[in-house]
Design a protein around this motif. Sequence first.
Motif, PDB file in Angstrom:
ATOM      1  N   ILE A 135       0.817  -1.205   0.000  1.00 38.07           N
ATOM      2  CA  ILE A 135       0.000   0.000   0.000  1.00 38.07           C
ATOM      3  C   ILE A 135       0.860   1.267   0.000  1.00 38.07           C
ATOM      4  N   GLU A 136       2.065   1.178   0.551  1.00 38.93           N
ATOM      5  CA  GLU A 136       2.932   2.364   0.591  1.00 38.93           C
ATOM      6  C   GLU A 136       3.427   2.743  -0.807  1.00 38.93           C
ATOM      7  N   ILE A 137       3.596   1.762  -1.660  1.00 33.69           N
ATOM      8  CA  ILE A 137       3.928   2.048  -3.056  1.00 33.69           C
ATOM      9  C   ILE A 137       2.696   2.572  -3.777  1.00 33.69           C
ATOM     10  N   ALA A 138       1.545   1.981  -3.475  1.00 32.22           N
ATOM     11  CA  ALA A 138       0.297   2.417  -4.102  1.00 32.22           C
ATOM     12  C   ALA A 138       0.030   3.896  -3.838  1.00 32.22           C
ATOM     13  N   ARG A 139       0.269   4.322  -2.614  1.00 27.35           N
ATOM     14  CA  ARG A 139       0.037   5.739  -2.281  1.00 27.35           C
ATOM     15  C   ARG A 139       0.976   6.652  -3.063  1.00 27.35           C
ATOM     16  N   ALA A 140       2.209   6.201  -3.261  1.00 27.35           N
ATOM     17  CA  ALA A 140       3.163   7.006  -4.025  1.00 27.35           C
ATOM     18  C   ALA A 140       2.731   7.116  -5.481  1.00 27.35           C
ATOM     19  N   VAL A 141       2.232   6.016  -6.047  1.00 31.39           N
ATOM     20  CA  VAL A 141       1.741   6.046  -7.431  1.00 31.39           C
ATOM     21  C   VAL A 141       0.570   7.013  -7.544  1.00 31.39           C
ATOM     22  N   ALA A 142      -0.356   6.939  -6.590  1.00 33.93           N
ATOM     23  CA  ALA A 142      -1.519   7.827  -6.616  1.00 33.93           C
ATOM     24  C   ALA A 142      -1.100   9.288  -6.509  1.00 33.93           C
ATOM     25  N   PHE A 143      -0.149   9.571  -5.633  1.00 35.41           N
ATOM     26  CA  PHE A 143       0.335  10.945  -5.495  1.00 35.41           C
ATOM     27  C   PHE A 143       0.922  11.465  -6.801  1.00 35.41           C
ATOM     28  N   LEU A 144       1.797  10.678  -7.405  1.00 40.48           N
ATOM     29  CA  LEU A 144       2.430  11.115  -8.651  1.00 40.48           C
ATOM     30  C   LEU A 144       1.423  11.268  -9.787  1.00 40.48           C
ATOM     31  N   SER A 145       0.304  10.558  -9.693  1.00 42.30           N
ATOM     32  CA  SER A 145      -0.693  10.588 -10.759  1.00 42.30           C
ATOM     33  C   SER A 145      -1.803  11.600 -10.516  1.00 42.30           C
ATOM     34  N   SER A 146      -1.773  12.251  -9.369  1.00 40.81           N
ATOM     35  CA  SER A 146      -2.844  13.170  -8.991  1.00 40.81           C
ATOM     36  C   SER A 146      -2.433  14.622  -9.203  1.00 40.81           C
ATOM     37  N   ALA A 147      -3.385  15.512  -8.929  1.00 43.95           N
ATOM     38  CA  ALA A 147      -3.107  16.938  -9.039  1.00 43.95           C
ATOM     39  C   ALA A 147      -2.031  17.372  -8.058  1.00 43.95           C
ATOM     40  N   GLU A 148      -1.899  16.659  -6.927  1.00 45.43           N
ATOM     41  CA  GLU A 148      -0.875  17.005  -5.951  1.00 45.43           C
ATOM     42  C   GLU A 148       0.534  16.807  -6.501  1.00 45.43           C
ATOM     43  N   GLY A 149       0.683  15.947  -7.492  1.00 41.44           N
ATOM     44  CA  GLY A 149       1.993  15.706  -8.088  1.00 41.44           C
ATOM     45  C   GLY A 149       2.151  16.330  -9.463  1.00 41.44           C
ATOM     46  N   ALA A 150       1.345  17.332  -9.751  1.00 42.85           N
ATOM     47  CA  ALA A 150       1.260  17.869 -11.113  1.00 42.85           C
ATOM     48  C   ALA A 150       2.540  18.533 -11.621  1.00 42.85           C
ATOM     49  N   TYR A 151       3.451  18.911 -10.718  1.00 39.90           N
ATOM     50  CA  TYR A 151       4.684  19.584 -11.159  1.00 39.90           C
ATOM     51  C   TYR A 151       5.887  18.642 -11.092  1.00 39.90           C
ATOM     52  N   ILE A 152       5.609  17.354 -10.980  1.00 42.52           N
ATOM     53  CA  ILE A 152       6.692  16.371 -10.867  1.00 42.52           C
ATOM     54  C   ILE A 152       6.742  15.535 -12.141  1.00 42.52           C
ATOM     55  N   SER A 153       7.887  15.551 -12.805  1.00 44.62           N
ATOM     56  CA  SER A 153       8.073  14.705 -13.983  1.00 44.62           C
ATOM     57  C   SER A 153       9.555  14.423 -14.173  1.00 44.62           C
TER      58      SER A 153
END
Length: 254
Positions: free
Chosen positions: A223-241
């Motif tokens: 689940i800890e990896i799942a949360r990281a994937v969700a963060f990177l895929s959400s608006a909260e991670g919008a400036y990360i690439s």
Amino acid sequence: MSTPMDLSGKVALVTGASSGIGQATAEYLAERGARVAVVARTAERGRETVERILAAGGTAIFIQADVEEPEAIAAMVEQTVDHFGRLDIAFNNAGMTGAVAPFHEQSLSDWDQVIRTNLSSIFLSMKHEIIAMLKCGGGSIVNNCSGAGVMAAPGLPHYTAAKHGVLGLTKSAAKEYAPHGIRVNAICPGFIETPQLGRYIDGPEARAAVEAGIPIGHMGQPIEIARAVAFLSSAEGAYISGDTMFVDGGVMCR
């Protein structure tokens, strides 16, 4: 008001979603509101993931695909778009470790299989996912990598080479497709309690030895990896690439 990591209205594709990290991520993305294409080689276990998502009130379909087969990779993306109408998120998770042996004893057949499964499949998955996302005006791709993507894993030269390659693909695509609204990142999990890891850590003594080298003091959960994937895929991670995110309890800082 949307909740943090709200993925409502998004369509996600997760490979290797029949167990471990892939299953946890498919379920968590669905929990956050995404409609999920659950991709797995084993139909029975893949459908179990879909049933778990549906039972929790989410939306998901099962797609049977072996990422060692180029035609299957193209088909999984096509089926996702045909069913849901678009593709917004992809988590390229399927992979294998390969046989552990000294470098000079590794066979060409093992090399070919590990490279095909862990690197070539990522290239082909990204290729077809990018095509779909370009039609939708953007999206987020997260590639599952490893600490072996930045340092050597003894006895696993094929796995090390493949994971280094995944980071190269991630950065290359991130730079090329940023103007098109497509973000591409990689996650490097540490020791996560999965069936695959269980084949290499045999017994309490081996587990204790592993956990002694983890600054946080214990192995992680899928689940800890799942949360990281969700963060990177959400608006909260919008400036990360183009980023490499270590989710490893502090192992790499050693």
